[in-house]
Design an enzyme around this catalytic site. Structure first.
Site, PDB file in Angstrom:
ATOM      1  N   ASN A 157       7.078   1.297 -11.399  1.00  0.00           N
ATOM      2  CA  ASN A 157       8.527   1.492 -11.679  1.00  0.00           C
ATOM      3  C   ASN A 157       9.376   0.370 -11.502  1.00  0.00           C
ATOM      4  O   ASN A 157      10.549   0.390 -12.073  1.00  0.00           O
ATOM      5  CB  ASN A 157       8.947   2.872 -10.847  1.00  0.00           C
ATOM      6  CG  ASN A 157       8.698   2.515  -9.449  1.00  0.00           C
ATOM      7  OD1 ASN A 157       7.860   1.629  -9.039  1.00  0.00           O
ATOM      8  ND2 ASN A 157       9.432   3.157  -8.701  1.00  0.00           N
ATOM      9  N   GLU A 253       3.576   0.812   1.006  1.00  0.00           N
ATOM     10  CA  GLU A 253       4.729   1.509   0.776  1.00  0.00           C
ATOM     11  C   GLU A 253       4.564   2.489  -0.202  1.00  0.00           C
ATOM     12  O   GLU A 253       3.947   2.025  -1.436  1.00  0.00           O
ATOM     13  CB  GLU A 253       5.923   0.355  -0.150  1.00  0.00           C
ATOM     14  CG  GLU A 253       6.409  -0.472   1.121  1.00  0.00           C
ATOM     15  CD  GLU A 253       7.213   0.096   2.336  1.00  0.00           C
ATOM     16  OE1 GLU A 253       7.654  -0.333   3.327  1.00  0.00           O
ATOM     17  OE2 GLU A 253       7.544   1.456   2.084  1.00  0.00           O
ATOM     18  N   CYS A 287      10.598   5.818  -5.706  1.00  0.00           N
ATOM     19  CA  CYS A 287       9.854   6.535  -4.538  1.00  0.00           C
ATOM     20  C   CYS A 287      11.112   6.979  -3.533  1.00  0.00           C
ATOM     21  O   CYS A 287      10.939   8.024  -3.140  1.00  0.00           O
ATOM     22  CB  CYS A 287       9.397   5.594  -3.604  1.00  0.00           C
ATOM     23  SG  CYS A 287      10.222   4.042  -3.335  1.00  0.00           S
TER      24      CYS A 287
HETATM   25  P1  NAP Z   1      -0.252   3.873  -8.336  1.00  0.00           P
HETATM   26  O1  NAP Z   1      -0.981   4.759  -9.422  1.00  0.00           O
HETATM   27  O2  NAP Z   1      -0.675   4.304  -7.030  1.00  0.00           O
HETATM   28  O3  NAP Z   1      -0.336   2.451  -8.526  1.00  0.00           O
HETATM   29  C1  NAP Z   1       0.005   1.410  -7.744  1.00  0.00           C
HETATM   30  C2  NAP Z   1      -0.841   0.419  -7.997  1.00  0.00           C
HETATM   31  O4  NAP Z   1      -2.046   0.355  -7.520  1.00  0.00           O
HETATM   32  C3  NAP Z   1      -1.238  -0.358  -9.513  1.00  0.00           C
HETATM   33  O5  NAP Z   1      -0.994  -1.624  -9.463  1.00  0.00           O
HETATM   34  C4  NAP Z   1      -2.353   0.195  -9.703  1.00  0.00           C
HETATM   35  O6  NAP Z   1      -3.022  -0.209 -10.901  1.00  0.00           O
HETATM   36  C5  NAP Z   1      -3.106   0.098  -8.291  1.00  0.00           C
HETATM   37  N1  NAP Z   1      -4.430   0.633  -8.125  1.00  0.00           N
HETATM   38  C6  NAP Z   1      -4.633   2.008  -8.676  1.00  0.00           C
HETATM   39  N2  NAP Z   1      -6.079   1.958  -8.064  1.00  0.00           N
HETATM   40  C7  NAP Z   1      -6.262   1.049  -7.170  1.00  0.00           C
HETATM   41  C8  NAP Z   1      -7.591   0.890  -6.399  1.00  0.00           C
HETATM   42  N3  NAP Z   1      -8.562   1.596  -6.404  1.00  0.00           N
HETATM   43  N4  NAP Z   1      -7.683  -0.360  -5.719  1.00  0.00           N
HETATM   44  C9  NAP Z   1      -6.427  -1.181  -5.779  1.00  0.00           C
HETATM   45  N5  NAP Z   1      -5.249  -0.932  -6.526  1.00  0.00           N
HETATM   46  C10 NAP Z   1      -5.272   0.110  -7.230  1.00  0.00           C
HETATM   47  O7  NAP Z   1       1.262   4.288  -8.374  1.00  0.00           O
HETATM   48  P2  NAP Z   1       2.244   3.874  -9.622  1.00  0.00           P
HETATM   49  O8  NAP Z   1       2.060   5.042 -10.431  1.00  0.00           O
HETATM   50  O9  NAP Z   1       2.177   2.610 -10.234  1.00  0.00           O
HETATM   51  O10 NAP Z   1       3.579   4.273  -8.858  1.00  0.00           O
HETATM   52  C11 NAP Z   1       4.201   5.127  -8.614  1.00  0.00           C
HETATM   53  C12 NAP Z   1       4.020   5.730  -7.094  1.00  0.00           C
HETATM   54  O11 NAP Z   1       4.168   4.569  -6.433  1.00  0.00           O
HETATM   55  C13 NAP Z   1       4.813   6.882  -6.674  1.00  0.00           C
HETATM   56  O12 NAP Z   1       3.981   7.634  -5.783  1.00  0.00           O
HETATM   57  C14 NAP Z   1       6.140   6.390  -5.853  1.00  0.00           C
HETATM   58  O13 NAP Z   1       6.592   6.927  -5.082  1.00  0.00           O
HETATM   59  C15 NAP Z   1       5.139   4.933  -5.360  1.00  0.00           C
HETATM   60  N6  NAP Z   1       6.277   3.839  -4.887  1.00  0.00           N
HETATM   61  C16 NAP Z   1       6.523   3.652  -3.645  1.00  0.00           C
HETATM   62  C17 NAP Z   1       7.271   2.846  -3.481  1.00  0.00           C
HETATM   63  C18 NAP Z   1       7.831   2.361  -2.004  1.00  0.00           C
HETATM   64  O14 NAP Z   1       8.382   1.370  -1.841  1.00  0.00           O
HETATM   65  N7  NAP Z   1       7.697   3.151  -1.058  1.00  0.00           N
HETATM   66  C19 NAP Z   1       7.914   1.950  -4.473  1.00  0.00           C
HETATM   67  C20 NAP Z   1       7.753   2.342  -5.789  1.00  0.00           C
HETATM   68  C21 NAP Z   1       6.746   3.323  -6.045  1.00  0.00           C
HETATM   69  P3  NAP Z   1      -3.067   0.259 -12.062  1.00  0.00           P
HETATM   70  O15 NAP Z   1      -1.821   0.709 -12.860  1.00  0.00           O
HETATM   71  O16 NAP Z   1      -4.041  -0.574 -12.900  1.00  0.00           O
HETATM   72  O17 NAP Z   1      -3.886   1.550 -11.983  1.00  0.00           O
HETATM   73  O1  G3P Z   2      10.572   3.255  -6.152  1.00  0.00           O
HETATM   74  C1  G3P Z   2      11.087   1.898  -5.862  1.00  0.00           C
HETATM   75  C2  G3P Z   2      11.738   1.980  -4.550  1.00  0.00           C
HETATM   76  O2  G3P Z   2      11.445   0.845  -4.022  1.00  0.00           O
HETATM   77  C3  G3P Z   2      12.985   2.288  -4.775  1.00  0.00           C
HETATM   78  O3  G3P Z   2      13.903   1.394  -4.877  1.00  0.00           O
HETATM   79  O4  G3P Z   2      16.188   0.458  -4.902  1.00  0.00           O
HETATM   80  O5  G3P Z   2      15.537   2.272  -6.634  1.00  0.00           O
HETATM   81  O6  G3P Z   2      15.958   2.654  -4.033  1.00  0.00           O
HETATM   82  P1  G3P Z   2      15.562   1.605  -5.109  1.00  0.00           P
END
Ligand code: NAP
Ligand code: G3P
Length: 479
Positions: A157, A253, A287
């Site tokens: 994202n 995160e 997120c």
């Molecule tokens: P995701 O499916 O967990 O993927 C995140 C990253 O992890 C991607 O680069 C993914 O690669 C990689 N990955 C997947 N399986 C892995 C493994 N076994 N080992 C190492 N890396 C692996 O998350 P997303 O769909 O990209 O993002 C959405 C989620 O992220 C939401 O839950 C959101 O809340 C969270 N998020 C949190 C924050 C924060 O700052 N707290 C910010 C942004 C998003 P692939 O794409 O190749 O699968």
């Molecule tokens: O999901 C991405 C997170 O880091 C949120 O960033 O700036 O949209 O609150 P922001």
């Protein structure tokens, strides 16, 4: 649209994988392939990591001013390339061009601020005689030293900003980086590294690894050549990594279920504006999106009325037209959101507006009279659906808020600052926003997820600290 085969980046070079395997990247709203990336092999990962270990030693000995010059150049190159990178972000992750451009500019600002912060982090001294029996002739000089090779894994994202939010602090602190972008975001990540390449950093200092996380991820995380992991992504993935990674520092995160708590005395028009911006910008694929409203029952109808009117004014459709609610990253995500809406309706929730879908475009949906037996009260939709839960008191709001497995942020809307702090003190979240939407920025603020929302702290200074450790040199003088 011409389909480009993108290469991975190791040793300052763009390369094709021996695997000969390519991963197709589809656009979430054009419904066509926009490029292909390499499916890398373990041997290629090994090469990248051993090179990073070598180059890191020299980089750590480079002066801070020297390192700063490279990062400033990188920030400048990103700004120079924004008209090239922003359309790619839009096509690849479906973010409006305006938001995509803001992401690139925000990233350049982040990199520059990271340099300035590091230039003013000086370590400390400790005198021996401040401890009972300690000697004046003992002086501890405490500085921060790099951890070595940082594995940076980013989500779809914010394919540029949440990647650089790891690379910049790691590099200015003297680390090397192995960067694994989300597959649906890897072309944007490649463009970010093209700007990095133009800044002529030492070859091998940063490598970009492409390949599905489910295929190459565990190998990266368990690799003996990695000294620290900075991961942003889903809670399930984060928990999986935490189990895999042995004895190395990690910053995770993860997901969120941020509540917007609306007290009886709140300015409802202002609260509604903040809640809608928080819940529906980039279709709620943040997120920090507001993912549930906890409102005092006495003002529930009034707030829901205002929310309905505002939500129905939201621009819905293609990101190319600057819409706020855009198609979700893929159909699977849209199915998940649809499932939450249907489960809530089945269990008695009232659809105030929305519940309309066109492929992976879910129209902004407001669900009222949501109760705790409905999944939407607890699950992270990562989509444009907002559940409203009526409460009878601040205590009930606090209890429901803290019952969540997540603990990223919360918003409290009230005119009573004392009540605001009372609620904030009881919130099991990293941050509480008073009369404002939940959000990560500005990027020098600490950004913390607790419970299922993460481990460790981000935010510029905190990120630099998380990628370094104290090194104590004790002088034993003969005074
Ligand atoms: P995701 O499916 O967990 O993927 C995140 C990253 O992890 C991607 O680069 C993914 O690669 C990689 N990955 C997947 N399986 C892995 C493994 N076994 N080992 C190492 N890396 C692996 O998350 P997303 O769909 O990209 O993002 C959405 C989620 O992220 C939401 O839950 C959101 O809340 C969270 N998020 C949190 C924050 C924060 O700052 N707290 C910010 C942004 C998003 P692939 O794409 O190749 O699968
Ligand atoms: O999901 C991405 C997170 O880091 C949120 O960033 O700036 O949209 O609150 P922001």
């Amino acid at each position: 649209m011409k389909v480009i085969d993108y290469k991975f980046y190791v040793n300052g070079q763009w390369k094709e994988s021996q695997s000969g395997q390519m991963i197709e990247i589809q656009s979430p709203y054009l419904y066509e392939m926009i490029g292909r990336v390499q499916a890398m092999e373990k041997e290629e990962v090994d090469e990248a990591i051993s090179l990073a270990r070598e180059v890191q030693v020299e980089w750590a000995n480079t002066s801070l001013q020297e390192r700063a010059k490279y990062l400033y150049r990188w920030a400048d190159e990103l700004v120079n390339m924004q008209n090239e990178i922003a359309p790619i972000i839009m096509k690849e992750v479906g973010k409006s061009l305006k938001d995509a451009r803001n992401e690139v500019v925000r990233t350049a600002d982040f990199i520059r601020y990271t340099v300035e912060e590091a230039l003013h982090m000086h370590g400390e001294n400790m005198k021996g005689d401040s401890f009972p029996g300690g000697s004046k002739s003992k002086i501890a000089m405490i500085e921060r030293v790099p951890l070595g090779v940082v594995l940076a894994i980013s989500p779809f994202n914010y394919p540029v900003n949440l990647a650089a939010a790891k690379l910049a602090p790691a590099l200015i602190a003297g680390n090397a980086v192995i960067f694994k972008p989300a597959t649906q975001g890897s072309i944007s990540g490649i463009k970010m590294i093209e700007a990095f390449h133009k800044a002529e950093f030492p070859k091998g200092l940063v490598s970009l690894i492409t390949g599905r996380g489910s295929v190459i991820g565990d190998y990266l995380v368990e690799h003996k050549g990695i000294d620290m992991i900075s991961f942003t992504g889903g809670t399930n993935t984060g928990e999986h990594l935490a189990k895999k990674a042995a004895m190395i520092p990690m910053v995770l995160e993860l997901g969120g279920k941020d509540p917007g708590i609306v007290r009886e005395d709140a300015d409802l028009v202002e609260a509604a504006k903040q809640i809608i911006s928080g819940a529906f910008s980039y279709s709620g694929q943040r997120c920090t999106a507001i993912k549930r409203v906890l409102v005092h029952e006495h003002i529930g109808d009034k707030l829901v009325g205002i929310l309905k009117e505002e939500i129905e004014r939201l621009a819905v459709g293609s990101p190319e037209k600057g819409n706020t609610v855009v198609p979700l990253i893929d159909n699977q995500s849209a199915d998940f959101v649809q499932g939450l809406i249907e489960d809530a309706i089945e269990k008695g929730s009232k659809v105030v507006t929305g519940n309309k879908r066109d492929r992976n475009l879910i129209y902004p949906t407001l669900l009222d009279h949501v109760t705790e037996d409905m999944s939407v009260a607890w699950e992270e939709p990562f989509g444009p659906v907002l559940p409203v839960i009526r409460v009878s008191s601040d205590e009930e709001a606090i209890n429901i808020a803290n019952k969540s497995e997540y603990g990223l942020q919360a918003s409290v809307f009230t005119k009573d600052i004392n009540k605001a702090f009372m609620i904030s003190n009881k919130m099991e979240t990293g941050s509480v926003q008073i009369n404002g939407r939940t959000e990560r920025g500005p990027d020098h603020f600490p950004f913390i997820g607790v419970k299922g929302s993460g481990m460790g702290v981000q935010g510029i200074r905190k990120s630099i600290e998380s990628m370094t450790r104290e090194k104590v040199t004790v002088l034993n003088l003969s005074l």
